[in-house]
Enzyme design. Structure first.
Site, PDB file in Angstrom:
ATOM      1  N   LYS A 111      -2.802   7.179  12.396  1.00 20.56           N
ATOM      2  CA  LYS A 111      -4.247   6.951  12.337  1.00 20.56           C
ATOM      3  C   LYS A 111      -5.004   8.290  12.373  1.00 20.56           C
ATOM      4  O   LYS A 111      -6.126   8.390  11.886  1.00 20.56           O
ATOM      5  CB  LYS A 111      -4.681   6.028  13.474  1.00 20.56           C
ATOM      6  CG  LYS A 111      -4.169   4.595  13.295  1.00 20.56           C
ATOM      7  CD  LYS A 111      -4.710   3.980  12.009  1.00 20.56           C
ATOM      8  CE  LYS A 111      -4.315   2.540  11.807  1.00 20.56           C
ATOM      9  NZ  LYS A 111      -4.888   1.957  10.573  1.00 20.56           N
ATOM     10  N   TYR A 116       2.061   5.515  15.869  1.00 23.24           N
ATOM     11  CA  TYR A 116       0.901   4.764  15.336  1.00 23.24           C
ATOM     12  C   TYR A 116      -0.342   5.660  15.419  1.00 23.24           C
ATOM     13  O   TYR A 116      -1.089   5.800  14.441  1.00 23.24           O
ATOM     14  CB  TYR A 116       0.703   3.466  16.125  1.00 23.24           C
ATOM     15  CG  TYR A 116      -0.549   2.702  15.746  1.00 23.24           C
ATOM     16  CD1 TYR A 116      -0.596   1.952  14.569  1.00 23.24           C
ATOM     17  CD2 TYR A 116      -1.693   2.729  16.556  1.00 23.24           C
ATOM     18  CE1 TYR A 116      -1.758   1.252  14.216  1.00 23.24           C
ATOM     19  CE2 TYR A 116      -2.846   2.038  16.217  1.00 23.24           C
ATOM     20  CZ  TYR A 116      -2.872   1.300  15.047  1.00 23.24           C
ATOM     21  OH  TYR A 116      -4.013   0.614  14.698  1.00 23.24           O
ATOM     22  N   VAL A 144       0.810  -1.228   0.000  1.00 23.22           N
ATOM     23  CA  VAL A 144       0.000   0.000   0.000  1.00 23.22           C
ATOM     24  C   VAL A 144       0.839   1.272   0.000  1.00 23.22           C
ATOM     25  O   VAL A 144       0.346   2.350  -0.331  1.00 23.22           O
ATOM     26  CB  VAL A 144      -1.001   0.050   1.188  1.00 23.22           C
ATOM     27  CG1 VAL A 144      -2.061  -1.024   1.067  1.00 23.22           C
ATOM     28  CG2 VAL A 144      -0.291  -0.003   2.528  1.00 23.22           C
TER      29      VAL A 144
HETATM   30  N1  LIG Z   1      -6.458  -5.064  15.948  1.00 25.70           N
HETATM   31  C1  LIG Z   1      -6.760  -3.929  16.561  1.00 25.70           C
HETATM   32  O1  LIG Z   1      -6.924  -3.872  17.774  1.00 25.70           O
HETATM   33  C2  LIG Z   1      -6.934  -2.661  15.762  1.00 25.70           C
HETATM   34  C3  LIG Z   1      -7.442  -1.524  16.412  1.00 25.70           C
HETATM   35  C4  LIG Z   1      -7.606  -0.348  15.702  1.00 25.70           C
HETATM   36  C5  LIG Z   1      -7.279  -0.311  14.362  1.00 25.70           C
HETATM   37  N2  LIG Z   1      -6.783  -1.426  13.761  1.00 25.70           N
HETATM   38  C6  LIG Z   1      -6.424  -1.331  12.341  1.00 25.70           C
HETATM   39  O2  LIG Z   1      -7.128  -2.312  11.615  1.00 25.70           O
HETATM   40  C7  LIG Z   1      -6.360  -2.698  10.472  1.00 25.70           C
HETATM   41  C8  LIG Z   1      -6.211  -4.213  10.421  1.00 25.70           C
HETATM   42  O3  LIG Z   1      -5.523  -4.646  11.589  1.00 25.70           O
HETATM   43  P1  LIG Z   1      -5.471  -6.165  12.080  1.00 25.70           P
HETATM   44  O4  LIG Z   1      -5.564  -6.119  13.546  1.00 25.70           O
HETATM   45  O5  LIG Z   1      -6.407  -7.003  11.297  1.00 25.70           O
HETATM   46  O6  LIG Z   1      -3.952  -6.495  11.735  1.00 25.70           O
HETATM   47  P2  LIG Z   1      -3.234  -7.772  11.079  1.00 25.70           P
HETATM   48  O7  LIG Z   1      -1.796  -7.602  11.397  1.00 25.70           O
HETATM   49  O8  LIG Z   1      -3.927  -9.015  11.500  1.00 25.70           O
HETATM   50  O9  LIG Z   1      -3.474  -7.552   9.521  1.00 25.70           O
HETATM   51  C9  LIG Z   1      -2.879  -6.488   8.818  1.00 25.70           C
HETATM   52  C10 LIG Z   1      -2.689  -6.918   7.379  1.00 25.70           C
HETATM   53  O10 LIG Z   1      -2.120  -5.812   6.677  1.00 25.70           O
HETATM   54  C11 LIG Z   1      -1.088  -6.337   5.818  1.00 25.70           C
HETATM   55  N3  LIG Z   1      -0.106  -5.300   5.518  1.00 25.70           N
HETATM   56  C12 LIG Z   1       0.834  -4.764   6.362  1.00 25.70           C
HETATM   57  N4  LIG Z   1       1.596  -3.885   5.691  1.00 25.70           N
HETATM   58  C13 LIG Z   1       1.151  -3.866   4.405  1.00 25.70           C
HETATM   59  C14 LIG Z   1       1.538  -3.165   3.236  1.00 25.70           C
HETATM   60  N5  LIG Z   1       2.583  -2.310   3.243  1.00 25.70           N
HETATM   61  N6  LIG Z   1       0.844  -3.373   2.099  1.00 25.70           N
HETATM   62  C15 LIG Z   1      -0.181  -4.247   2.064  1.00 25.70           C
HETATM   63  N7  LIG Z   1      -0.587  -4.966   3.140  1.00 25.70           N
HETATM   64  C16 LIG Z   1       0.075  -4.766   4.292  1.00 25.70           C
HETATM   65  C17 LIG Z   1      -0.498  -7.497   6.604  1.00 25.70           C
HETATM   66  O11 LIG Z   1       0.224  -8.385   5.759  1.00 25.70           O
HETATM   67  C18 LIG Z   1      -1.739  -8.116   7.219  1.00 25.70           C
HETATM   68  O12 LIG Z   1      -2.295  -9.088   6.363  1.00 25.70           O
HETATM   69  C19 LIG Z   1      -5.011  -1.967  10.600  1.00 25.70           C
HETATM   70  O13 LIG Z   1      -5.044  -0.777   9.835  1.00 25.70           O
HETATM   71  C20 LIG Z   1      -4.963  -1.615  12.074  1.00 25.70           C
HETATM   72  O14 LIG Z   1      -4.147  -0.503  12.347  1.00 25.70           O
HETATM   73  C21 LIG Z   1      -6.606  -2.593  14.420  1.00 25.70           C
END
Ligand SMILES: NC(=O)c1ccc[n+]([C@@H]2O[C@H](COP(=O)([O-])OP(=O)(O)OC[C@H]3O[C@@H](n4cnc5c(N)ncnc54)[C@H](O)[C@@H]3O)[C@@H](O)[C@H]2O)c1
Length: 244
Positions: free
Chosen positions: A153, A149, A59
């Site tokens: 966001k 982070y 991305v």
């Molecule tokens: N899990 C939480 O508590 C939480 C809370 C708030 C926000 N989020 C946000 O939700 C989203 C998903 O998080 P998640 O918990 O499912 O995380 P995760 O680590 O399970 O999944 C993240 C995915 O993004 C992919 N990724 C990372 N860098 C990338 C890049 N440069 N290009 C393409 N793909 C890439 C990874 O390979 C992975 O498959 C993220 O943006 C995270 O910041 C998560």
């Protein structure tokens, strides 16, 4: 009848956690889903599902976005939905964060959704309709010690509002979700996870952590035509944690 019948959806970070749950739900609701992720091995697993196509995407790369958007449009004839979900996290203490850490975080979490909208929205605008859902975080709104982070966001939040007022005139809606702590591989990898997660559950009015489906269900509503007058909206999904 599915809630996303005949729609073509791109979901970034679709190979894991929240993104994987969205891929499953959106395809179950009738969409053709492109799970776009940097992790090719994990993509193989998700793209075995019906109507799911795994495509490699960094991305943070404008070239990757350009190529992906064109390929999806050429192959499926249109793009209806984009979920900018891919992201990385970090618990690095404030005093240890340097310009490289800052740059990496911003280029994946901040520039990623910006570039996605830049390259996908024109295909949506060509059919005068489309829905973009950006995944920010509750840490864009409150501290919690996530430092750069949180800043990345916050960038997602601001650029989403800007995009809603830019692309809205072309029929393309942009809305943002703010998940609380959700049980995914990302949170499981937090070093302080056990202690932090325990404290967070206690401090959450609904007394549990979020599940990937909690976010996927909200994204489904915003992606579908059920939300056709919702543009520039922000929805916190954290069990009431940040309402306190
Ligand atoms: N899990 C939480 O508590 C939480 C809370 C708030 C926000 N989020 C946000 O939700 C989203 C998903 O998080 P998640 O918990 O499912 O995380 P995760 O680590 O399970 O999944 C993240 C995915 O993004 C992919 N990724 C990372 N860098 C990338 C890049 N440069 N290009 C393409 N793909 C890439 C990874 O390979 C992975 O498959 C993220 O943006 C995270 O910041 C998560």
């Amino acid at each position: 009848m599915g809630r996303l019948d005949n729609k073509v959806a791109i979901i970034t970070g679709g190979a894991s956690g929240i993104g994987e749950s969205m891929v499953e739900l959106f395809s179950k609701e009738g969409a053709i889903v492109i799970a776009a992720d940097i992790n090719e091995a994990a993509l193989e697993k998700v793209s075995q599902k019906e109507n799911v196509y795994g495509m490699k995407l960094n991305v943070a790369s404008e070239e990757d976005w350009q190529a992906l958007a064109k390929e999806v449009n050429d192959r499926f004839g249109k793009i209806d939905i984009l979920v900018n979900n891919a992201g990385i996290s970090s618990e690095k203490p404030y005093e240890e964060i340097n310009i490289d850490d800052w740059g990496k975080m911003m280029s994946i979490n901040g520039f990623g959704p910006f570039a996605g909208m830049k390259h996908v929205a024109p295909y949506m605008a060509a059919q005068k309709r489309g829905s973009i859902v950006n995944i920010s975080s509750y840490t864009a709104q409150i501290g919690q010690g996530f430092n750069h982070y949180s800043a990345s966001k916050g960038a997602v939040r601001s650029v989403s509002r800007a995009a809603a007022t830019t692309f809205g005139y072309q029929g393309v809606r942009v809305n943002t979700l703010f998940p609380g702590i959700i049980e995914t591989p990302m949170t499981k990898s937090l070093e302080t996870s056990k202690e932090l997660l325990g404290r967070l559950v206690q401090a959450t009015p609904l007394q549990r952590l979020g599940q990937p489906e909690d976010i996927a269900n909200a994204a489904l509503f915003l992606a579908s035509d059920e939300s056709s007058y919702i543009n520039g909206a922000e929805l916190v999904i954290d069990g009431g944690f940040s309402a306190q």
